[in-house]
Design an enzyme around this catalytic site. Structure first.
Site, PDB file in Angstrom:
ATOM      1  N   ARG A 198       0.705  -1.281  -0.017  1.00 43.71           N
ATOM      2  CA  ARG A 198      -0.286   0.073  -0.240  1.00 43.71           C
ATOM      3  C   ARG A 198       0.702   1.499  -0.144  1.00 43.71           C
ATOM      4  O   ARG A 198       0.235   2.457   0.663  1.00 43.71           O
ATOM      5  CB  ARG A 198      -1.091   0.120   1.422  1.00 43.71           C
ATOM      6  N   GLY A 247      -4.951  -1.681  -0.189  1.00 44.86           N
ATOM      7  CA  GLY A 247      -3.636  -0.876  -0.042  1.00 44.86           C
ATOM      8  C   GLY A 247      -4.253   1.012   0.028  1.00 44.86           C
ATOM      9  O   GLY A 247      -3.573   1.322  -0.210  1.00 44.86           O
ATOM     10  N   ARG A 277       5.578  10.226   2.697  1.00 41.33           N
ATOM     11  CA  ARG A 277       6.852   9.263   3.697  1.00 41.33           C
ATOM     12  C   ARG A 277       8.369   9.899   2.927  1.00 41.33           C
ATOM     13  O   ARG A 277       8.213   9.824   2.124  1.00 41.33           O
ATOM     14  CB  ARG A 277       6.678   8.432   4.394  1.00 41.33           C
ATOM     15  N   ARG A 298      15.089  -2.750   3.430  1.00 38.09           N
ATOM     16  CA  ARG A 298      15.607  -3.365   4.669  1.00 38.09           C
ATOM     17  C   ARG A 298      15.606  -4.398   4.762  1.00 38.09           C
ATOM     18  O   ARG A 298      16.729  -4.890   3.783  1.00 38.09           O
ATOM     19  CB  ARG A 298      13.014  -3.152   4.634  1.00 38.09           C
ATOM     20  N   ASP A 355      11.277  -6.990   8.267  1.00 34.38           N
ATOM     21  CA  ASP A 355      10.593  -6.307   6.658  1.00 34.38           C
ATOM     22  C   ASP A 355      10.786  -4.229   6.967  1.00 34.38           C
ATOM     23  O   ASP A 355      10.138  -3.731   6.867  1.00 34.38           O
ATOM     24  CB  ASP A 355       9.356  -6.269   6.201  1.00 34.38           C
TER      25      ASP A 355
END
Length: 490
Positions: A89, A122, A172, A179, A248
């Site tokens: 998402r 999502g 963001r 990761r 993750d």
């Protein structure tokens, strides 16, 4: 208006990601724009808050130079390995180089389904978007490495979770979104070339000095271990509980990432858990150092083929790197505890002194944040002891400890006021109290009232200042206000 994108990750091979555009929304509306962060990213905040800019922040318009992608990764979730996760998402619009010269990702979270959505919608709900905005910006104000929040917009649509909720999109900003799970994605597929390309990419972007080492991939592991060993103590020192420390959700760049059911402790208790899905306390406050160590072992396993063709030699190299974590963590954590207690020099029994205080706090229900804040002033004024004593169910326990603490302070060379200022600079007055966060989110979600969110955000951007007009935000919750569970937004 341009973003001046330079999208290095999108230049990697196609199997590193899926090319997918955000799904447009019905009626985007700006809730909050981080104007200061926008300027740091060389973006025009006035344009971003315009109708055209909001269209970009909502995913309705693709800005020039963007190459939208959803990144592929795997991960251990609560100890169980899932070979394919990926951005279900979230869509990475691209990368920009900020004014400080650091490359940063611009990502839309809640921007619609991707090939990695696993039957999910999502989308994101408004509450989790505002929670991440509040807490990530508080972490930045604490000086803790973190992703940042550039903007929050509502979509004019609803999402279905436990009930119908208003939808939203978070913009963001991160040093990158690579990761530990990204490495696991290639390792589980035995894609040696993909693994090497990813490692080379991370070295070039985050740890360029590793390229100069005799063993660059071992140097990469060393650097990630060190970054995490320095990050986790900073969480503990402000009472932060991540809540979903899956591989993750563990950033290769050493940033705090993926704020889901995260929360802050009120009364100190190392077994504190808030996440509604953490049934066995795997990710409790006190377990975080060991869990990150475990996650780093998973990274080391992925990198073994890059260390040496000799399996025994590769394992020995990885083990040596991993074994450095406990001491690095201990060193950073102890140094942080000394700063919180006003100790500028190191003595052998300092950790015992600190741990005895924490044990007494746990047994007496003392508030973590307020205890250390009270000690900051008590370090310079004996009369201020009353503020700290009042936090303990049995004040005599504090008195006994404080006597030892003052004997230790007498061995320090600094004057009282210098010590007080130094302690106040590391012991915040304000944290995102869970009951305050939930109240602000409820007002926004249920009544479209963003004033509590804005006021709380204003307080949290200056957490080390007294702010007497907002003194109530420092108070721990009353029994009926306690938040016992927090939830992911998926």
């Amino acid at each position: 208006m341009t973003f001046n994108f330079d999208n290095s990750y999108a230049r990697l091979p196609d199997h590193f990601y899926a090319r997918v555009a955000p799904t447009p929304v019905t009626a985007p509306k700006l809730v909050r724009l981080n104007r200061e962060l926008a300027r740091q990213l060389n973006l025009d905040p006035d344009w971003l808050s315009s109708p055209e800019g909001v269209e970009v922040l909502a995913g309705n318009r693709i800005p020039s130079g963007s190459e939208p992608i959803a990144m592929a990764y795997a991960g251990h979730q609560f100890g169980q390995f899932v070979p394919q996760l990926g951005d279900g998402r979230a869509i990475l619009l691209g990368e920009v180089v900020a004014r400080d010269g650091v490359r940063r990702d611009i990502q839309l979270k809640g921007s619609g389904p991707t090939p990695f959505s696993r039957r999910g919608d999502g989308r994101a709900a408004l509450g989790p978007v505002l929670r991440e905005y509040l807490i990530s910006e508080a972490m930045a104000a604490f000086g803790i490495p973190t992703t940042r929040s550039l903007a929050a917009v509502t979509t004019g649509e609803t999402v279905i979770r436990e009930r119908f909720l208003p939808g939203a999109v978070l913009t963001r900003v991160a040093a990158s979104h690579v990761r530990i799970g990204t490495f696991q994605y290639f390792a589980v597929r035995r894609d040696g070339e993909g693994l090497r390309r990813l490692a080379d990419y991370v070295i070039a972007r985050h740890y360029p000095k590793a390229a100069e080492a005799e063993q660059p991939y071992r140097a990469l592991l060393d650097a990630v271990v060190k970054a995490q060993a320095e990050l986790v103590p900073q969480w503990l020192l402000v009472g932060f509980i991540h809540g979903v420390l899956n591989t993750d959700n563990t950033s290769i760049a050493g940033e705090t990432i993926d704020y889901g059911p995260c929360a802050f402790m009120d009364a100190y208790d190392p077994e504190t858990v808030f996440s509604s899905i953490d049934y066995h306390g795997r990710y409790s406050y006190g377990n975080q150092p060991q869990i990150v160590h475990w996650n780093l072992v998973r990274l080391a396993e992925c990198l073994l083929p890059l260390f040496s063709d000799d399996q025994d030699k590769a394992v020995a190299m990885a083990q040596e790197a991993i074994d450095a974590y406990p001491e690095q963590f201990k060193s950073a954590y102890e140094a942080g505890l000394r700063r919180k207690l006003g100790l500028f020099t190191a003595q052998e029994d300092d950790l015992t002194l600190a741990q005895d205080l924490l044990t007494a706090m746990a047994k007496n229900g003392a508030d973590f944040t307020l205890t250390f804040r009270a000690l900051s002033d008590a370090s310079a004024d004996l009369a201020q002891d009353e503020r700290a004593r009042a936090l303990f169910a049995d004040p005599a326990v504090f008195d006994e400890w404080a006597k030892r603490w003052r004997e230790r302070l007498a061995a320090e060379p600094q004057d009282a006021e210098t010590r007080r200022k130094a302690m106040r600079a590391v012991n915040p007055m304000f944290i995102p109290r869970n009951h305050r966060v939930e109240a602000a989110l409820a007002a926004a979600v249920d009544r479209k009232d963003y004033a509590p969110f804005e006021e709380l955000l204003q307080v949290l951007t200056k957490p080390f200042e007294d702010q007497p007009e907002f003194a109530q935000y420092a108070n721990p919750p009353e029994p009926h206000q306690r938040v016992l569970k927090t939830f992911c937004g998926t």
